[in-house]
Design an enzyme around this catalytic site. Structure first.
Site, PDB file in Angstrom:
ATOM      1  N   GLU A 108      -5.497   4.042   7.732  1.00 56.73           N
ATOM      2  CA  GLU A 108      -4.577   4.153   6.592  1.00 56.73           C
ATOM      3  C   GLU A 108      -4.464   2.773   5.931  1.00 56.73           C
ATOM      4  O   GLU A 108      -4.403   2.635   4.714  1.00 56.73           O
ATOM      5  CB  GLU A 108      -3.212   4.591   7.126  1.00 56.73           C
ATOM      6  CG  GLU A 108      -2.130   4.659   6.091  1.00 56.73           C
ATOM      7  CD  GLU A 108      -0.794   5.110   6.702  1.00 56.73           C
ATOM      8  OE1 GLU A 108      -0.791   5.909   7.667  1.00 56.73           O
ATOM      9  OE2 GLU A 108       0.244   4.640   6.216  1.00 56.73           O
ATOM     10  N   SER A 132       1.530   2.108  10.954  1.00 52.92           N
ATOM     11  CA  SER A 132       0.427   2.849  11.586  1.00 52.92           C
ATOM     12  C   SER A 132      -0.904   2.395  11.011  1.00 52.92           C
ATOM     13  O   SER A 132      -1.060   2.324   9.790  1.00 52.92           O
ATOM     14  CB  SER A 132       0.576   4.349  11.324  1.00 52.92           C
ATOM     15  OG  SER A 132       1.772   4.802  11.899  1.00 52.92           O
ATOM     16  N   ARG A 187      -1.875  10.852   2.668  1.00 53.31           N
ATOM     17  CA  ARG A 187      -1.885   9.378   2.587  1.00 53.31           C
ATOM     18  C   ARG A 187      -2.959   8.850   1.622  1.00 53.31           C
ATOM     19  O   ARG A 187      -3.524   7.762   1.839  1.00 53.31           O
ATOM     20  CB  ARG A 187      -2.073   8.743   3.970  1.00 53.31           C
ATOM     21  CG  ARG A 187      -1.008   9.133   4.974  1.00 53.31           C
ATOM     22  CD  ARG A 187       0.373   8.589   4.659  1.00 53.31           C
ATOM     23  NE  ARG A 187       1.354   9.114   5.586  1.00 53.31           N
ATOM     24  CZ  ARG A 187       2.246  10.082   5.273  1.00 53.31           C
ATOM     25  NH1 ARG A 187       2.315  10.595   4.060  1.00 53.31           N
ATOM     26  NH2 ARG A 187       3.096  10.520   6.170  1.00 53.31           N
TER      27      ARG A 187
END
Ligand SMILES: Cc1cc2nc3c(=O)[nH]c(=O)nc-3n(C[C@H](O)[C@H](O)[C@H](O)COP(=O)(O)OP(=O)(O)OC[C@H]3O[C@@H](n4cnc5c(N)ncnc54)[C@H](O)[C@@H]3O)c2cc1C
Length: 339
Positions: A315, A240, A190
């Site tokens: 994230e 998320s 990520r």
């Protein structure tokens, strides 16, 4: 000029002359002023941005960058704002919003596909499947642009799109075209070198294996059904919040489970709430502020760290009024303690 992850982008907050110069150089409709960032991000949170440019072609993007450089105005780039927490105080600069105007796609043969950065990810994945190519299906439910996906190394089921990237075409801050290979992009889970914010992705070539079209369609439908069952769909959210950490995963499981074990599922701060459906999502129940989300991020991070000894990283990225973009937990940890 210096671009670094934790420094504000170069240039100044724009004055009225910058908007006027952009308006005279670009087609009408591509420049807007005093735009609520809440209208540009999935969380529906954020104060005003001074100027938003939505280029309809690579040429007008290059023109906008030339004007911005000449005026020494600060700028940042966004896609669909599906991974961004905009600040309550907004942003003092020019937002370059890469969308459908840069959204073409073509099949170059031998499994290689070329697509524009503004292409909507689910549309990209559907087209790749229609060409009988495998390897993109994990991204079918991701509600962002291809440029955002490539920058975030987005994906699901522990996969990231970076695995498929062959080449990225990007424009630098003075309008020069740069060509980067996968090796240049420093892909990690990520994360990528593109998160430095000094390059604007305009297009990419990606390579996929040959697959069975019908089997891929069935897989896409089952991924979408699983996501619908698992993720909150009604309230505004940014997907998320925390990245899965391998050590935490083997100790407890994914971030959602760890936050739930810490007893935080359903906990609210102002209009924001740790989703009662999935604890790694924070939802906006109406009127949430960035401060509310940051409080919940800090609470979740500290509670899970107290329980497990492992501090989760976000994230989701926070955009500050001066243009610094960084993982939201770094900003959350700087909040004043509640009185
Ligand atoms: C409901 C929901 C579910 C989600 N599920 C997933 C998931 O399963 N997996 C996953 O990985 N993510 C998921 N996300 C997060 C998000 O959709 C992805 O990170 C997506 O790839 C971000 O794309 P974007 O266009 O919205 O980028 P933005 O949020 O606008 O920007 C994200 C970052 O990319 C940069 N950026 C954007 N476009 C460009 C460009 N053209 N050039 C250079 N830099 C650029 C921005 O500066 C910023 O740093 C989800 C989000 C939501 C709301």
């Amino acid at each position: 000029m210096t671009f670094a992850a934790d420094l504000a982008p170069p240039g100044h907050a724009p004055d009225a002359g910058v908007a006027a110069a952009l308006r005279s150089a670009l087609p009408s409709g591509e420049v807007a002023t005093d735009v609520p960032l809440a209208t540009l991000g999935r969380w529906r949170i954020g104060g005003p941005a001074d100027i938003v440019v939505t280029p309809q072609s690579v040429e007008t993007l290059a023109t906008a960058l030339a004007v911005i450089a000449e005026q020494d105005a600060r700028h940042i780039v966004i896609g669909d704002g599906s991974n961004l927490l905009f600040d309550d105080a907004g942003f003092r600069g020019v937002v370059l919003r890469i969308g459908r105007g840069l959204g073409g796609i073509r099949n170059l043969g031998d499994g290689v596909v070329e697509a524009g950065a503004g292409l909507w990810v689910p549309a990209f994945v559907r087209q790749v499947i229609d060409w009988g190519l495998a390897g993109a299906v994990h991204a079918i439910g991701i509600p962002g642009t291809l440029g955002g996906l490539i920058t975030m190394n987005g994906g699901s089921q522990r996969k990231g799109i970076g695995e498929n990237v062959v080449r990225v075409d990007a424009i630098d801050h003075v309008g020069r075209m740069q060509r980067l290979t996968q090796d240049d992009l420093d892909y990690r889970y990520r994360a990528s070198r593109l998160q430095r914010g000094d390059l604007i992705v305009v297009a990419a070539q990606l390579r996929f294996a040959t697959g069975d079209r019908q089997a891929l369609r069935r897989e896409a439908l089952s991924i979408l059904a699983a996501r619908r069952a698992k993720f909150p769909m009604v309230r505004a959210n940014c997907g998320s919040v925390f990245v899965s950490d391998p050590a935490l995963y083997s100790l407890i499981g994914p971030p959602g489970l760890a936050i739930e074990r810490a007893g935080l599922k359903g906990v609210s701060a102002g209009g924001a709430q740790i989703s009662p459906d999935h604890a790694n999502f924070i939802v906006n129940n109406g009127g949430a502020r960035a401060q509310d989300v940051l409080h919940l991020i800090r609470l979740a991070r500290r509670s899970v760290a107290a329980m497990s000894g492992i501090a989760m990283d976000a994230e989701v990225r926070h955009l500050a009024p001066d243009g610094v973009m960084r993982p939201a937990h770094e900003v959350a940890e700087l909040l004043a303690d509640p009185a």
